[in-house]
Design a protein around this motif. Structure first.
Motif, PDB file in Angstrom:
ATOM      1  N   ASP A  33       5.181  14.091  -3.208  1.00 12.09           N
ATOM      2  CA  ASP A  33       3.765  13.852  -3.464  1.00 12.09           C
ATOM      3  C   ASP A  33       3.538  12.450  -4.025  1.00 12.09           C
ATOM      4  O   ASP A  33       2.576  11.767  -3.663  1.00 12.09           O
ATOM      5  CB  ASP A  33       3.211  14.899  -4.430  1.00 12.09           C
ATOM      6  N   ASN A  34       4.437  12.021  -4.908  1.00 15.58           N
ATOM      7  CA  ASN A  34       4.329  10.670  -5.454  1.00 15.58           C
ATOM      8  C   ASN A  34       4.482   9.626  -4.356  1.00 15.58           C
ATOM      9  O   ASN A  34       3.749   8.626  -4.320  1.00 15.58           O
ATOM     10  CB  ASN A  34       5.396  10.447  -6.531  1.00 15.58           C
ATOM     11  N   ALA A  35       5.441   9.845  -3.468  1.00 13.29           N
ATOM     12  CA  ALA A  35       5.678   8.897  -2.376  1.00 13.29           C
ATOM     13  C   ALA A  35       4.484   8.841  -1.436  1.00 13.29           C
ATOM     14  O   ALA A  35       4.071   7.765  -0.991  1.00 13.29           O
ATOM     15  CB  ALA A  35       6.942   9.285  -1.610  1.00 13.29           C
ATOM     16  N   ARG A  36       3.920  10.011  -1.117  1.00 11.68           N
ATOM     17  CA  ARG A  36       2.761  10.036  -0.226  1.00 11.68           C
ATOM     18  C   ARG A  36       1.572   9.310  -0.840  1.00 11.68           C
ATOM     19  O   ARG A  36       0.879   8.551  -0.157  1.00 11.68           O
ATOM     20  CB  ARG A  36       2.384  11.488   0.096  1.00 11.68           C
ATOM     21  N   TYR A  37       1.351   9.552  -2.131  1.00 13.40           N
ATOM     22  CA  TYR A  37       0.206   8.900  -2.753  1.00 13.40           C
ATOM     23  C   TYR A  37       0.420   7.393  -2.846  1.00 13.40           C
ATOM     24  O   TYR A  37      -0.516   6.612  -2.621  1.00 13.40           O
ATOM     25  CB  TYR A  37      -0.075   9.490  -4.136  1.00 13.40           C
ATOM     26  N   ALA A  38       1.629   6.966  -3.163  1.00 11.62           N
ATOM     27  CA  ALA A  38       1.918   5.534  -3.201  1.00 11.62           C
ATOM     28  C   ALA A  38       1.699   4.907  -1.836  1.00 11.62           C
ATOM     29  O   ALA A  38       1.158   3.793  -1.723  1.00 11.62           O
ATOM     30  CB  ALA A  38       3.349   5.301  -3.682  1.00 11.62           C
ATOM     31  N   CYS A  39       2.096   5.620  -0.789  1.00 10.04           N
ATOM     32  CA  CYS A  39       1.890   5.115   0.574  1.00 10.04           C
ATOM     33  C   CYS A  39       0.411   4.939   0.883  1.00 10.04           C
ATOM     34  O   CYS A  39       0.000   3.916   1.445  1.00 10.04           O
ATOM     35  CB  CYS A  39       2.520   6.071   1.592  1.00 10.04           C
ATOM     36  N   ILE A  40      -0.390   5.943   0.525  1.00 12.63           N
ATOM     37  CA  ILE A  40      -1.801   5.866   0.880  1.00 12.63           C
ATOM     38  C   ILE A  40      -2.509   4.789   0.074  1.00 12.63           C
ATOM     39  O   ILE A  40      -3.449   4.146   0.561  1.00 12.63           O
ATOM     40  CB  ILE A  40      -2.497   7.235   0.716  1.00 12.63           C
ATOM     41  N   VAL A  41      -2.062   4.537  -1.156  1.00 12.07           N
ATOM     42  CA  VAL A  41      -2.619   3.429  -1.927  1.00 12.07           C
ATOM     43  C   VAL A  41      -2.327   2.109  -1.218  1.00 12.07           C
ATOM     44  O   VAL A  41      -3.195   1.225  -1.122  1.00 12.07           O
ATOM     45  CB  VAL A  41      -2.049   3.416  -3.359  1.00 12.07           C
ATOM     46  N   LEU A  42      -1.124   1.970  -0.685  1.00 15.02           N
ATOM     47  CA  LEU A  42      -0.758   0.748   0.035  1.00 15.02           C
ATOM     48  C   LEU A  42      -1.558   0.609   1.328  1.00 15.02           C
ATOM     49  O   LEU A  42      -1.901  -0.507   1.738  1.00 15.02           O
ATOM     50  CB  LEU A  42       0.737   0.745   0.335  1.00 15.02           C
ATOM     51  N   VAL A  43      -1.862   1.727   1.976  1.00 18.70           N
ATOM     52  CA  VAL A  43      -2.698   1.686   3.178  1.00 18.70           C
ATOM     53  C   VAL A  43      -4.079   1.126   2.839  1.00 18.70           C
ATOM     54  O   VAL A  43      -4.599   0.236   3.511  1.00 18.70           O
ATOM     55  CB  VAL A  43      -2.819   3.085   3.815  1.00 18.70           C
ATOM     56  N   VAL A  44      -4.684   1.672   1.778  1.00 18.04           N
ATOM     57  CA  VAL A  44      -6.003   1.200   1.357  1.00 18.04           C
ATOM     58  C   VAL A  44      -5.927  -0.273   0.951  1.00 18.04           C
ATOM     59  O   VAL A  44      -6.796  -1.083   1.308  1.00 18.04           O
ATOM     60  CB  VAL A  44      -6.538   2.058   0.193  1.00 18.04           C
ATOM     61  N   LEU A  45      -4.884  -0.626   0.212  1.00 16.91           N
ATOM     62  CA  LEU A  45      -4.724  -2.003  -0.238  1.00 16.91           C
ATOM     63  C   LEU A  45      -4.597  -2.959   0.948  1.00 16.91           C
ATOM     64  O   LEU A  45      -5.241  -4.022   0.975  1.00 16.91           O
ATOM     65  CB  LEU A  45      -3.486  -2.112  -1.129  1.00 16.91           C
ATOM     66  N   GLY A  46      -3.781  -2.595   1.923  1.00 20.04           N
ATOM     67  CA  GLY A  46      -3.603  -3.458   3.087  1.00 20.04           C
ATOM     68  C   GLY A  46      -4.905  -3.707   3.817  1.00 20.04           C
ATOM     69  O   GLY A  46      -5.205  -4.842   4.210  1.00 20.04           O
ATOM     70  N   HIS A  47      -5.701  -2.666   3.992  1.00 26.47           N
ATOM     71  CA  HIS A  47      -6.982  -2.826   4.670  1.00 26.47           C
ATOM     72  C   HIS A  47      -7.983  -3.599   3.807  1.00 26.47           C
ATOM     73  O   HIS A  47      -8.814  -4.339   4.331  1.00 26.47           O
ATOM     74  CB  HIS A  47      -7.557  -1.454   5.027  1.00 26.47           C
ATOM     75  N   ALA A  48      -7.896  -3.427   2.493  1.00 27.76           N
ATOM     76  CA  ALA A  48      -8.867  -4.076   1.603  1.00 27.76           C
ATOM     77  C   ALA A  48      -8.650  -5.578   1.519  1.00 27.76           C
ATOM     78  O   ALA A  48      -9.618  -6.352   1.458  1.00 27.76           O
ATOM     79  CB  ALA A  48      -8.800  -3.450   0.214  1.00 27.76           C
ATOM     80  N   ILE A  49      -7.393  -6.011   1.492  1.00 30.70           N
ATOM     81  CA  ILE A  49      -7.137  -7.443   1.294  1.00 30.70           C
ATOM     82  C   ILE A  49      -7.106  -8.213   2.607  1.00 30.70           C
ATOM     83  O   ILE A  49      -6.963  -9.439   2.589  1.00 30.70           O
ATOM     84  CB  ILE A  49      -5.804  -7.675   0.540  1.00 30.70           C
ATOM     85  N   GLN A  50      -7.291  -7.520   3.726  1.00 36.40           N
ATOM     86  CA  GLN A  50      -7.158  -8.196   5.022  1.00 36.40           C
ATOM     87  C   GLN A  50      -8.103  -9.388   5.145  1.00 36.40           C
ATOM     88  O   GLN A  50      -7.718 -10.454   5.628  1.00 36.40           O
ATOM     89  CB  GLN A  50      -7.401  -7.195   6.150  1.00 36.40           C
ATOM     90  N   ARG A  51      -9.334  -9.252   4.672  1.00 34.48           N
ATOM     91  CA  ARG A  51     -10.296 -10.350   4.775  1.00 34.48           C
ATOM     92  C   ARG A  51      -9.923 -11.518   3.854  1.00 34.48           C
ATOM     93  O   ARG A  51     -10.285 -12.659   4.122  1.00 34.48           O
ATOM     94  CB  ARG A  51     -11.700  -9.846   4.453  1.00 34.48           C
ATOM     95  N   LEU A  52      -9.213 -11.235   2.771  1.00 33.47           N
ATOM     96  CA  LEU A  52      -8.801 -12.307   1.872  1.00 33.47           C
ATOM     97  C   LEU A  52      -7.713 -13.183   2.486  1.00 33.47           C
ATOM     98  O   LEU A  52      -7.531 -14.330   2.066  1.00 33.47           O
ATOM     99  CB  LEU A  52      -8.284 -11.729   0.544  1.00 33.47           C
ATOM    100  N   THR A  53      -6.988 -12.661   3.459  1.00 39.46           N
ATOM    101  CA  THR A  53      -5.846 -13.398   4.006  1.00 39.46           C
ATOM    102  C   THR A  53      -6.256 -14.640   4.784  1.00 39.46           C
ATOM    103  O   THR A  53      -5.441 -15.539   4.981  1.00 39.46           O
ATOM    104  CB  THR A  53      -5.014 -12.492   4.928  1.00 39.46           C
ATOM    105  N   TYR A  54      -7.505 -14.700   5.226  1.00 38.73           N
ATOM    106  CA  TYR A  54      -7.953 -15.875   5.984  1.00 38.73           C
ATOM    107  C   TYR A  54      -8.011 -17.127   5.104  1.00 38.73           C
ATOM    108  O   TYR A  54      -7.837 -18.242   5.602  1.00 38.73           O
ATOM    109  CB  TYR A  54      -9.329 -15.622   6.593  1.00 38.73           C
ATOM    110  N   ASP A  55      -8.266 -16.920   3.808  1.00 39.49           N
ATOM    111  CA  ASP A  55      -8.490 -18.056   2.917  1.00 39.49           C
ATOM    112  C   ASP A  55      -7.472 -18.165   1.788  1.00 39.49           C
ATOM    113  O   ASP A  55      -7.494 -19.141   1.053  1.00 39.49           O
ATOM    114  CB  ASP A  55      -9.898 -17.958   2.297  1.00 39.49           C
ATOM    115  N   SER A  56      -6.603 -17.178   1.657  1.00 36.01           N
ATOM    116  CA  SER A  56      -5.669 -17.164   0.542  1.00 36.01           C
ATOM    117  C   SER A  56      -4.249 -16.938   1.033  1.00 36.01           C
ATOM    118  O   SER A  56      -3.958 -15.893   1.644  1.00 36.01           O
ATOM    119  CB  SER A  56      -6.058 -16.069  -0.462  1.00 36.01           C
TER     120      SER A  56
END
Length: 375
Positions: A25-48
């Motif tokens: 359960d810990n591994a699954r939740y950590a994975c899903i946090v990383l999924v959200v994080l990856g999608h959230a920071i995608q727009r920042l990658t153009y300038d940072s």
């Protein structure tokens, strides 16, 4: 759902009581946090550049790790009627529902609607991938060296331009080795035999931290190079080598290298996952809620342009990281599950000739996160 004998047990042996293992359960939740994080920071990658380095580091392993977990909780035996009905209720119906929701969303906010069930919207590709994984696993399990065959399929698919995003086939075949690896580990009972969860010496965690630090350094120090070759798109496993600009005979070696990197980083990731029960552990049972809903939460941030030219990075990037964690927490809470359960866990008794196929007291989501398993 009917169960198959646990690894290392016989058909006639009495079944042992099952219990949840917090680690998964810990591994699954950590994975899903990383999924959200990856999608959230995608727009920042153009300038940072630092956002891009973080993005590359996350995408190198987070979906491989998710696929490994899904494979670990999958069975290679031919499915019975109940398991076949679950493919419909747990995968196909949510896919259709959320494709319609995305079509409506794009029509309302973008003034366009081009419904096409063969082209999954944003995150929905993983639902179809899970369905295809389940279909092909019983056949792969019949072969010698199924893991080797899955790697060959993944590498070979990149040479075929006609294997594209239709029904997410390209990504499904690309990530197939990680799914098969998870199943193979469970099939050979390696977690129990090698005490992979219990064996946590300090040096193993130190190696895992050093590996991630090394990947982060490489991603940051040569970020201009990775941008020039579009390394981020390689991690999607979505395009042929020709489309990625690597139309040479040895292009498959690049994907093979990425598979190895994904495997090693996934091992390091699992080595760092805590084994105990925490207040957030239970959220690992509801990863499909977070997976299917977070894209709607992030949609305004991505499309409004608020994350473009977001300076200074040292403020915006930590803020987006915290936002991602908050979204992953919120979408797994009981009120959200109560509201969206009909969409994500549709019962659909009306759909079956035998309504008992839709009856269950406790659902298993497609990643197996609701299943109980002994350590």
């Amino acid at each position: 759902m009917s169960s198959t004998p646990q690894p290392g047990t016989s058909e006639g042996a009495p079944s042992r009581p099952r219990r949840r293992v917090p680690f998964w359960d810990n591994a699954r939740y950590a994975c899903i946090v990383l999924v959200v994080l990856g999608h959230a920071i995608q727009r920042l990658t153009y300038d940072s550049d630092i956002a891009m380095a973080l993005y590359l580091s996350v995408y190198a392993f987070h979906m491989p790790a998710f696929a490994i977990i899904a494979g670990y909780f999958s069975k290679s035996a031919p499915p019975n009627r109940k398991q076949m009905s679950r493919v419909i209720t747990d995968i196909l119906l949510p896919y259709l529902i959320f494709e319609m929701l995305w079509t409506l969303t794009k029509w309302v906010f973008e003034g366009r609607a081009e419904p096409n069930l063969t082209q999954p919207s944003w995150t929905l590709w993983f639902l179809l991938a899970l369905g295809i994984f389940r279909l092909v696993l019983p056949y792969l399990a019949l072969l010698r060296w199924p893991l080797a065959w899955s790697v060959l399929i993944s590498v070979g698919a990149g040479y075929l331009p006609n294997v594209d995003s239709t029904f997410s086939l390209s990504r499904t075949l690309g990530f197939l080795p990680f799914f098969v690896l998870g199943w193979w580990v469970r099939e050979h009972d390696l977690v129990n035999r090698l005490r992979l969860i219990d064996f946590r010496p300090w040096w193993l965690r130190a190696v895992a931290v050093a590996l991630f630090a090394g990947v982060g350094f490489v991603a940051w120090n040569w970020v201009a190079t990775w941008k020039s070759i579009d390394l981020d798109t390689w991690f999607f496993y979505n395009d042929s080598y020709q489309a990625l600009g690597a139309d040479v005979w040895w292009s498959g070696a690049i994907r093979l290298l990425l598979i190895v990197v994904g495997f090693l980083l996934s091992l390091a990731f699992f080595a760092l996952i805590p084994r105990g029960t925490y207040w957030w552990t239970t959220f690992g049972q509801y990863t499909m809620y977070v997976y299917l809903l977070h894209s709607f939460v992030l949609y305004p941030f991505r499309e409004s342009g608020i994350l473009r030219n977001a300076e200074p990075t040292w403020i915006w990037l930590p803020a987006v990281i915290l936002l991602s964690i908050g979204i992953a927490l919120l979408l797994a809470t009981r009120p959200v599950r109560w509201v969206f359960r009909p969409l994500i866990e549709p019962r659909a008794a009306w759909l079956f000739s035998d309504t008992r196929l839709a009856e269950t007291s406790r659902r298993d989501d497609p990643t197996g996160s609701r299943r109980r398993i002994e350590r």
